[in-house]
Design a protein around this motif. Structure first.
Motif, PDB file in Angstrom:
ATOM      1  N   SER A  96      12.293 -23.509  17.938  1.00 53.52           N
ATOM      2  CA  SER A  96      12.563 -23.147  19.539  1.00 53.52           C
ATOM      3  C   SER A  96      11.493 -21.874  19.774  1.00 53.52           C
TER       4      SER A  96
ATOM      5  N   ARG B 294      24.974 -17.789  21.644  1.00 50.77           N
ATOM      6  CA  ARG B 294      26.119 -19.255  21.551  1.00 50.77           C
ATOM      7  C   ARG B 294      26.209 -19.617  20.443  1.00 50.77           C
TER       8      ARG B 294
ATOM      9  N   TYR C 166       9.330 -21.642  22.157  1.00 50.42           N
ATOM     10  CA  TYR C 166       9.188 -21.264  23.784  1.00 50.42           C
ATOM     11  C   TYR C 166      10.494 -20.455  24.172  1.00 50.42           C
TER      12      TYR C 166
ATOM     13  N   PRO D 264      15.507 -18.471  21.579  1.00 54.46           N
ATOM     14  CA  PRO D 264      16.494 -19.153  21.368  1.00 54.46           C
ATOM     15  C   PRO D 264      17.787 -18.383  21.848  1.00 54.46           C
ATOM     16  N   GLN D 265      18.577 -18.828  22.414  1.00 51.09           N
ATOM     17  CA  GLN D 265      19.926 -18.039  22.726  1.00 51.09           C
ATOM     18  C   GLN D 265      20.733 -17.715  21.405  1.00 51.09           C
TER      19      GLN D 265
ATOM     20  N   LEU E 269      14.657 -24.004  29.309  1.00 48.28           N
ATOM     21  CA  LEU E 269      14.094 -23.646  27.759  1.00 48.28           C
ATOM     22  C   LEU E 269      15.556 -24.061  26.991  1.00 48.28           C
ATOM     23  N   ASP E 270      15.814 -22.940  26.060  1.00 49.38           N
ATOM     24  CA  ASP E 270      16.934 -23.020  25.247  1.00 49.38           C
ATOM     25  C   ASP E 270      18.291 -22.528  25.704  1.00 49.38           C
ATOM     26  N   TRP E 271      18.357 -22.074  26.804  1.00 44.86           N
ATOM     27  CA  TRP E 271      19.253 -21.410  27.882  1.00 44.86           C
ATOM     28  C   TRP E 271      19.698 -22.378  28.929  1.00 44.86           C
TER      29      TRP E 271
ATOM     30  N   ILE F 119      12.899 -16.209  31.037  1.00 47.13           N
ATOM     31  CA  ILE F 119      13.174 -17.675  30.723  1.00 47.13           C
ATOM     32  C   ILE F 119      13.009 -18.675  31.877  1.00 47.13           C
TER      33      ILE F 119
END
Lengths: 426, 426, 426
Positions: A355, A364, A357, A360-361, C54-56, C223
């Motif tokens: 991940s 969560r 870019y 990553p969160q 993105l990942d969010w 992001i």
């Protein structure tokens, strides 16, 4: 198992091996490997005299039963039975009576250390001789002496042994020690003992790498192993030569010829992180069997761990390298450093951020504190951010730890958590 | 030939050349090359005015017979016959009488060094002028002066010379010095003298490289040589510009634009190994003809050896750069450093270990002591092990020497022995 | 426009923005951008809740009208109206009466800084709370308290803004600052103010690069910008995150993840050349939105300029980061450093010498003094020689300046002259 435990056990092994007369071939090596075999199952290899191994040829096998110089009264003034050092290694048989003057060219002493007996060999030039203290020599009156070396040089075998601990991957770490020196405790009975207890420790769980322990005569033994394992060489990922592992000096790690091999980085890191007094030295093409493993054709990532290094102490290659010269504590410390290094090496992997870019969160996924605004972000969270940032295929976890200034264990644990969350892959 | 010998001989050559009025063209250069030609056969090149050379054009040829300023009594207060420095180089002819006030814009002095005559030129802007001491100028009363410069600027030639010492390979080393400065001893008669005696020394035996000595006017001469030798450039493996080679300051080596050229490594090594006080400086695009050889299109491995460097001494480009400013001993020392450097460069080769898998058995080839166990392994044996270890195509013998901390000669001798035994090849 | 001028103006802007309650979404951000929009035309972007970035995922929008804790007499002992810091960011609505013991887990204080109110948020875990001084808490008697947070969390938008200054080339420089912190002056109202006045200064003439100013909430805003500008990323040549730009500490430049990006070189050079006290730090994956721009997938050449850096001062994320903590002079100095850096960056180009074989004849192009022989060659001429020497496609003008030890302006002027003469091209 406290450090003192294996220290005493390794010392006991050194004591058992000390009296044997080892050489690059012969029954002394076999007896040595028999004893080690009591601690560790060994695969014994016997390679016939005359076998071509790289640029070398396996020599005739040398065995010796007795050797002495006796004076005119029959008293043995130099006696192999008292110490295996007394005979020039690979001496051809001799049985003669001769005046001291004629005997002198065959006598080796250390004039500057007159109490000590030197260790000398003549493997490839047929010769005979005795090693003795300068003081002993000085006390010999002129006159005739009976000289006898009851040795045999005959076609036979070169003997070496391997012990393999299967890992999770076929990539190998080789641990190599020489088994050809006679009654010298630090060089290399301590190395043999540390290797043996390291193998036992590694076997306690399945390591990542496959570990191969090589017990072989110096030079010709390592060359023989290399010659017979041509197809295996490319599987050798890392390696370490163990020698002079028991004196009370500080640890010395001699880097591989490459200088930037992973084993070099790992040993530098572990020795620095442990805050042990230690020394890191550059590769030189002299020393122990790293000379062979690091020869330019192989150029393996093989370093060498010693305490006081090769030829670096006055007792080196003399009768003073005896059981008093090595200590259980020193061997335990060498073993501990090895275990730390291979524990780290075994966990040191390069990951790829899946991940990449933006971040990553982590929150969560339960990997990040929910409460924002605080400045005391935990080391574990920093370690995760560092692993994510540097997991680009170019950085190992050790690279990450060194760049981040974080303990390797913290970084490796962060990587485990991220891998568990599917955020990185090996 | 002791150092003092060539020192005195080089000084005598400087003395002969000193009175001549050199410029970038003209008979002063020819007379200079005639004298050098007595010491060394020279190939003289004459390139016509108007010839395009790279971005430049060969200018008209300048010759001068007389020049003076005379006061109203006819006394010559500034006289070219006394020193070639007195006339602005490339002055156009003038014959006039004028008041001092009108003359002043044509007079060059050094107010901060009032006793000295400066060296000035105006090659590319037609002009005339005189150089004189500030004290001389201050003593001139107002009034009319006769001004005369008996010079010619006309189509002719630019003159330069070469001397080639054929080597074992066509790859060339160029040694370049400028021959365009009038009566200045250090800049560059000492350089001419050192180059000449270096050529004589190199010719005593066939060197490995082909050595090409270039005697050419500064800037336009080097540019002319480069323009006329386009096909030869790729054969130029190394080079050195010699200038300011005779003052008593310490040696200064200015590295090539590359900074890592072999000549840079060799000069650094030789100057350090000789324990001479010396200085190593980075390349700058100012100085002598290394500016041309190292221009980015050519980017040759050409450094520059001086004693006190370009513009680094108060006598620079003044009448104080005279025969007292240079010494036989300093020139002998510069010559000796050059000889050491080119002796090393000539032997500096990269070898390939033909037996790179494990160590070759040196003992059976007579290259290794038969007696084992001693710790005092000889430097010669260490040198052989180092050469074997690093002869992987990436390391020259000088690399080996520097890595091993061994004298270059020991390493080169080891390489000779190994090559003789068929263990390495170039 | 003197430094004091923009300093006072920026301070006035900070004063206007200070009372607003910003968060990562909501009307506080909109009000902030409205005010900035008075200084600079802004393009406002509204991104709906639930948008995948993105990942969010863009969260629900949070707005708050009132919040307080009142004691049994109805006196507000903690009141959002007094400071936007008093409410835990993203608090869910609450309206209840409860004893202090039950309230305590929802109260955030700084026991070590008992007079200060901390800044805390809970963006991604639904929660509510209040931030207050430890001294305030200690003074609260037991008993029941009325607790009310009049907030809404509902589908809405995330808001960010852009301001673009078109340049001569489409390659972009991004300047990014976060706009999500409530009443904290240094973090990041000073950054917003400096960015705004930098944009105004850059617009005074058409810059070389296109400059894009991004005003976005921290983390999720950057992001979101990255997610929505995938096609633009490859045009981002350089970037700078501005934060903590107004305290009186020395400037700190945190390098990009690359460490050798051009912006890193430029900032290092400008801060060193200006002789400001300053600090250069390595990249870490923590701090402001450089974390996102430098994530390994993007790995942009984006550094971060602060005064005292992230979490590096005791007032950080507390009520002490107020209007007294920032100064007009400090903001003016940050702005000046930015202007110096982008002025340099904008002129920093790599050229190709079109006459690379030998030196081109500068004299006939009027670029070189006609009078030869002098040693005081001017800096401008040295700069031309350096530009010619290093214009090989591998060196920027800043590389040239650093290598030559010349001021960048001198080198850039030399390049302009050489380009004007057709000797180099970009």
């Amino acid at each position: 198992m406290t450090p003192a435990g294996p220290g005493r056990q390794m010392y006991a092994l050194v004591e058992r091996l000390y009296p044997l007369c080892r050489s690059i071939t012969g029954d002394g090596v076999r007896a040595t490997l028999d004893i080690v075999g009591e601690y560790l199952p060994l695969q014994i290899h016997e390679v016939p005299t005359g076998t071509q191994v790289l640029d070398w040829t396996v020599p005739q096998e040398w065995n010796i039963r007795d050797a002495y110089i006796a004076d005119s009264t029959g008293r043995r003034v130099v006696d192999f039975a008292a110490s295996s050092l007394h005979v020039l290694g690979y001496s051809v048989p001799v049985s003669a009576t001769m005046p001291l003057a004629e005997l002198r060219p065959h006598l080796y002493t250390l004039p500057d250390q007159p109490d000590l007996v030197p260790y000398r060999t003549s493997y490839y030039k047929p010769d005979w001789g005795f090693c003795l203290a300068q003081n002993t020599l000085d006390a010999l009156p002129d006159g005739d002496y009976e000289v006898r070396i009851d040795s045999t040089l005959a076609d036979g075998h070169l003997t070496y042994a391997e012990h393999v601990i299967p890992g999770q991957v076929p990539d190998e770490v080789i641990i190599s020690c020489h088994v050809c020196h006679p009654s010298l405790a630090n060089d290399n009975l301590a190395g043999i003992a540390v290797a043996t207890y390291l193998a036992r420790a590694l076997a306690e769980q399945t390591p990542y790498y496959t570990y191969r322990f090589i017990y072989a005569p110096g030079t010709i033994g390592a060359i023989t192993w290399l010659a017979r394992n041509a197809e295996r060489i490319e599987q050798v990922a890392h390696g370490l030569v163990l020698a002079c592992a028991g004196d009370t000096g500080r640890l010395t790690y001699k880097q591989s010829r490459r200088g930037d091999a992973e084993i070099d980085q790992v040993m530098r890191h572990v020795l620095a992180a442990s805050e042990r007094p230690h020394e890191i030295t550059e590769f030189t093409p002299y020393g122990y069997d790293e000379r062979q493993y690091c020869s330019p054709g192989f150029n393996l990532g093989v370093g060498s761990l010693s305490r006081t290094p090769y030829a670096g102490y006055p007792e080196y290659h003399t009768s003073a390298d005896n059981l008093d010269f090595v200590s259980p504590e020193a061997m335990a410390d060498t073993l501990a450093a090895c275990r730390e290094a291979f524990t780290l090496l075994d966990r040191n992997r390069s990951y790829l951020n899946l991940s990449p870019y933006g971040e990553p969160q982590l929150g969560r996924r339960g990997l990040y504190d929910a409460l924002g605004g605080r400045s005391d972000t935990k080391q574990a969270q920093m370690a995760m951010l560092w692993v994510l940032s540097l997991s680009d295929g170019d950085h190992s976890l050790l690279d990450v730890a060194e760049r981040a200034g974080l303990p390797f264990d913290t970084v490796a644990a962060a990587a485990d958590a991220l891998r568990g969350a599917g955020l990185i892959k090996a």
